[in-house]
Design a protein around this motif. Structure first.
Motif: not given
Length: 584
Positions: A164-173
């Motif tokens: 729903n919003k930009p996520m800094r940690v999404a690529i890593g998680s």
């Protein structure tokens, strides 16, 4: 007969065509195929179920046979394509973010079943995104508002995660999570009772692999044997299919001393060593077929921690008292430990980050001044409401004699030594410590069950990004062991804590808030401020009393060629194990 030959020819052509479609991971390396690598551990794994592994030892073995969408790059971030050939994060039309992973074509599980986008969808939507289907819950995948992404399978090779919003940690998680086989585990979806009980060490025959190796044999307390996965999807620059090694054998030894003896006898190809051992091995390396390596400080420093919800209620009053924890910190002679036990190959630590790492606020941490001082320790105890009796013993604010158990892993010599030194020092303050080194799995079971009183351990992060510690620092995290939430305890030890007796300090709430906000913080300066505040709060209030960090130290047989002998923090000795090779 002609029909049979024709059919076999068609099948052969199909298999050949399918194999040719593999989008190989090409590694810029060249080595020799074959051989067996021998290494060691002092502890059996607890489980082989990726979603329910809570200890580093189990995760280390799981990473041998379960692959993730991304793997660690040279700086130890999960950014390198692995199962995924490519990935992209873009802003979505609704103001959120779309994270797209494109799988390699031709991927297979070790039993020959195709690995597709449906396995990815199953892994997240049916397992990890469910609150009660993994040991850590699903907070690692939610945004700061607690919302999970949605998943859309485009085709067999393309999966889109929408936030729903930009996520800094999404690529890593997302990228670091091991992908699970739907054809093997799909029957356990939405079954929080049965799912944690599958893929135990007794169920090795049911495992399938997507990583470089497959489990071949396990003998409790003796060894684990891995053989190469014939369907592994990587080649070297000369077109040689990886891994190079035919197999590797991890020998389970009783202690570090046994590891050294086996290494010197040529029975092990490498060992991570303590500082005293390093000095001894260094002196002999010129005359023996091995060499030693020294690196930077090991991240995740050793700590002492107390159970705020101890089974003994009188202890909760002491352990929740910050003056008590400060007194213990002052009573720990870190400099003496480093000089005498580490031969100077280490540094005192007072925060979750080791000196020199990002987010380590040296000026603030130095200002705390927690250097060894029994007089300052006594002052803190007085401020905390503690008193001494005529017998010289320390009594808590409620008049109870201050005494408690302290446990650690019996196989980790440095932790045992810290326990002995601290026990002697606390005795000078009138505190009685029953120090008990135990088997590692026993320590972990006591920790996870909330039944410990105090413990000496260390936590190692997956990458340099502090976000990887979310399950430790969130109030409801699956490793928030010093102050387990009532929600966690009701499932593992329901009689331990009355929710009315659960306390959360403001500093602890602030750390929880930081860990929720940092997920979507894209401004580097603001992110640095957040993580420095987190580190400083940890150093100031000490839910974990940090002790020391040793230099990374390694001894390696001259016949073994690791992917890199540069000991980069967070990367691990067996980084890119599929490119490790051995002289034949």
């Amino acid at each position: 007969m002609r029909k049979l030959i024709t059919l076999l020819a068609v099948i052969t052509l199909f298999i050949t065509a399918f194999a040719a479609e593999v989008d190989w991971l090409i590694e810029d390396t060249e080595g020799e195929k074959g051989g067996t690598m021998f290494w060691s551990t002092t502890t059996d794994p607890k489980t082989l179920n990726p979603a329910w592994a809570s200890d580093n030892n189990s995760n280390m073995f799981i990473n041998m046979f379960i692959a993730s969408l991304l793997s660690k790059d040279e700086e130890a971030f999960y950014k390198k394509p692995y199962l995924a050939k490519s990935y992209e994060a873009v802003n979505a039309a609704d103001g959120g973010m779309d994270l797209t992973f494109n799988l390699r074509k031709g991927l297979k599980w070790s039993d020959g079943t195709p690995l597709t986008s449906e396995d990815v969808r199953f892994t997240f939507e049916d397992i990890y995104f469910k609150k009660n289907m993994s040991v850590n819950g699903n907070d690692g995948f939610t945004d700061e508002d607690g919302n999970l992404p949605t998943i859309k399978v485009i085709d067999d090779y393309t999966v889109v995660f929408h936030y729903n919003k930009p996520m800094r940690v999404a690529i890593g998680s997302i990228g670091s999570t091991g992908i699970l086989p739907k054809h093997k585990l799909g029957q356990y979806a939405d079954d929080p009772v049965k799912f944690p009980q599958i893929w135990t060490l007794e169920q090795m025959d049911d495992l399938v692999a997507s990583g470089p190796f497959i489990f071949k044999e396990y003998r409790e307390g003796v060894r684990l044997v891995f053989e190469k996965n014939p369907y592994f999807f990587a080649k070297d620059k000369n077109g040689v299919q990886l891994p190079y090694l035919d197999e590797h054998i991890c020998v389970i030894v009783q202690n570090a001393e046994t590891e050294v003896l086996k290494f010197q006898a040529g029975e092990l190809d490498f060992i991570s060593v303590s500082a005293p051992t390093y000095v001894s091995l260094k002196e002999k390396e010129s005359s023996l077929p091995y060499h030693t390596v020294i690196g930077s400080y090991v991240p995740g420093p050793t700590f002492v921690s107390f159970n705020f919800n101890s089974p003994k209620k009188e202890q909760r009053v002491w352990f929740r008292n910050v003056h008590f924890r400060k007194a213990v910190s002052y009573a720990l002679n870190r400099e003496a430990i480093i000089d005498s036990m580490l031969n100077g190959l280490g540094t005192p630590t007072y925060a979750p980050r080791v000196p020199g790492e990002p987010y380590y606020d040296k000026e603030f941490i130095d200002s705390l001044g927690y250097r060894y001082s029994l007089s300052k320790a006594k002052r803190e105890l007085k401020e905390g409401g503690f008193t001494w009796g005529n017998d010289g013993k320390l009594y808590g604010p409620n008049g109870n004699l201050v005494q408690f158990d302290m446990v650690t892993n019996v196989s980790t010599t440095s932790w045992v030594e810290v326990g002995n030194i601290l026990t002697d020092s606390l005795a000078k303050l009138g505190i009685e410590v029953n120090f008990r080194p135990l088997q590692f799995n026993t320590v972990v079971n006591n920790l996870m069950g909330g039944s410990f009183e105090s413990v000496i351990l260390r936590l190692s992060g997956e990458t340099p990004d502090p976000n990887d510690g979310w399950n430790t620092y969130l109030l409801d995290g699956g490793l928030h062991f010093w102050n387990w939430s009532p929600e966690y305890l009701k499932d593992v030890n329901p009689d331990l804590l009355d929710p009315a007796d659960y306390e959360v300090a403001e500093w602890e709430r602030r750390i929880d808030e930081i860990y929720r906000l940092q997920k979507s913080e894209l401004d580097d300066e603001k992110l640095r401020d957040m993580f420095e505040e987190w580190s400083n709060l940890e150093a100031q209030y000490m839910p974990m009393i940090y002790t020391f960090a040793q230099n990374s130290l390694l001894a390696v047989s001259d016949s073994l060629h690791l992917t890199s002998e540069e000991l980069v923090p967070y990367r691990g000795v067996l980084w890119n194990i599929w490119t490790v090779w051995k002289d034949q």
